[in-house]
Design a protein around this motif. Structure first.
Motif, PDB file in Angstrom:
ATOM      1  N   LEU A 163       0.820  -1.117  -0.057  1.00 24.56           N
ATOM      2  CA  LEU A 163       0.177   0.097  -0.059  1.00 24.56           C
ATOM      3  C   LEU A 163       0.749   1.330   0.170  1.00 24.56           C
ATOM      4  O   LEU A 163       0.741   2.303  -0.841  1.00 24.56           O
ATOM      5  CB  LEU A 163      -0.950   0.126   1.242  1.00 24.56           C
ATOM      6  N   GLU A 192      -9.372   3.637   7.884  1.00 25.34           N
ATOM      7  CA  GLU A 192     -10.185   3.702   6.747  1.00 25.34           C
ATOM      8  C   GLU A 192     -10.606   5.283   6.395  1.00 25.34           C
ATOM      9  O   GLU A 192     -10.616   5.572   5.372  1.00 25.34           O
ATOM     10  CB  GLU A 192     -11.614   2.913   7.230  1.00 25.34           C
ATOM     11  N   LEU A 213      -7.458   6.693   4.474  1.00 24.98           N
ATOM     12  CA  LEU A 213      -7.442   6.020   3.405  1.00 24.98           C
ATOM     13  C   LEU A 213      -8.389   6.540   2.268  1.00 24.98           C
ATOM     14  O   LEU A 213      -8.078   6.744   1.389  1.00 24.98           O
ATOM     15  CB  LEU A 213      -7.591   4.658   3.627  1.00 24.98           C
ATOM     16  N   LEU A 236     -11.237   4.312  -4.005  1.00 23.29           N
ATOM     17  CA  LEU A 236     -11.036   3.903  -2.663  1.00 23.29           C
ATOM     18  C   LEU A 236     -10.605   2.334  -2.640  1.00 23.29           C
ATOM     19  O   LEU A 236      -9.724   1.879  -2.200  1.00 23.29           O
ATOM     20  CB  LEU A 236     -11.923   4.055  -1.526  1.00 23.29           C
ATOM     21  N   GLN A 237     -11.506   1.582  -3.500  1.00 22.48           N
ATOM     22  CA  GLN A 237     -11.089   0.289  -3.734  1.00 22.48           C
ATOM     23  C   GLN A 237      -9.906  -0.208  -4.344  1.00 22.48           C
ATOM     24  O   GLN A 237      -9.338  -1.099  -3.912  1.00 22.48           O
ATOM     25  CB  GLN A 237     -12.481  -0.501  -4.406  1.00 22.48           C
ATOM     26  N   ARG A 241      -7.671  -0.072  -1.466  1.00 22.28           N
ATOM     27  CA  ARG A 241      -7.921  -1.335  -0.533  1.00 22.28           C
ATOM     28  C   ARG A 241      -7.166  -2.561  -1.004  1.00 22.28           C
ATOM     29  O   ARG A 241      -6.829  -3.339  -0.097  1.00 22.28           O
ATOM     30  CB  ARG A 241      -9.430  -1.345  -0.237  1.00 22.28           C
ATOM     31  N   GLN A 242      -7.324  -2.751  -2.199  1.00 21.23           N
ATOM     32  CA  GLN A 242      -6.452  -3.832  -2.822  1.00 21.23           C
ATOM     33  C   GLN A 242      -4.993  -3.986  -2.298  1.00 21.23           C
ATOM     34  O   GLN A 242      -4.520  -5.223  -2.161  1.00 21.23           O
ATOM     35  CB  GLN A 242      -6.700  -4.079  -4.189  1.00 21.23           C
ATOM     36  N   ASP A 283      -4.000  -3.075   0.621  1.00 24.87           N
ATOM     37  CA  ASP A 283      -4.100  -3.027   2.191  1.00 24.87           C
ATOM     38  C   ASP A 283      -4.085  -4.612   2.733  1.00 24.87           C
ATOM     39  O   ASP A 283      -5.006  -5.163   2.672  1.00 24.87           O
ATOM     40  CB  ASP A 283      -5.073  -2.290   2.746  1.00 24.87           C
TER      41      ASP A 283
END
Length: 118
Positions: A6, A47, A50, A61-62, A65-66, A68
Motif C-alpha cells: 500500500l 479507513e 485511506l 477507494l477500492q 484497499r486492494q 492493504d
C-alpha cells in the motif's frame, strides 16, 4: 496480482500526481511524518484517512484497499494462534522464502493444486 505494498502504491500515485509528501499530507489533514511512515510501511492509515488519500490522489477507494494486507495478516495470526501446525507451516514457508528456496509463485501454485489423497 498485487506486487507492491500500500505504501509503495501511495508513493507511486503521489509521484504521478506531482505532489510532494508535505502537499499530500496537508490535503489529507495528516502530518508529513505520518504519511512518510505510511509510504514506508511502518504505519497504516485508518479507513477515513485511506478514503481521503483516495480522493486527494483521484483514485477509487477500492483501488487502494486492494493493496492493504492488514486483514489477511490478522487472519493468519489468529489461525497460527489457534493451530500450532499452521504456525509451524507458515514459519517454515517464511524461512524458505527468505533463503530463496521458495517463491511467492511457488506457494500460489502449490495452494492452487488439489490435495492428493494419501
Amino acid at each position: 496480482m498485487i506486487d507492491i505494498s500500500l505504501g509503495k502504491r501511495l508513493h507511486e500515485l503521489r509521484d504521478r500526481a506531482d505532489l510532494s509528501l508535505r502537499e499530500l499530507a496537508k490535503r489529507v489533514g495528516i502530518s508529513g511524518p505520518f504519511l512518510s511512515d505510511i509510504e514506508r510501511g511502518r504505519r497504516f492509515p485508518s479507513e477515513e484517512i485511506l478514503a481521503k488519500l483516495a480522493v486527494a490522489l483521484n483514485v477509487p477507494l477500492q483501488d487502494l484497499r486492494q493493496y492493504d494486507n492488514r486483514e489477511p495478516i490478522a487472519d493468519l495470526k489468529r489461525l497460527m494462534d489457534s493451530n500450532p501446525k499452521v504456525g509451524f507451516a507458515f514459519r517454515t514457508a517464511v524461512e524458505k522464502v527468505k533463503s530463496g528456496e521458495l517463491t511467492a509463485e511457488d506457494i500460489i501454485a502449490r495452494l492452487g493444486k488439489p490435495e492428493r489423497k494419501k
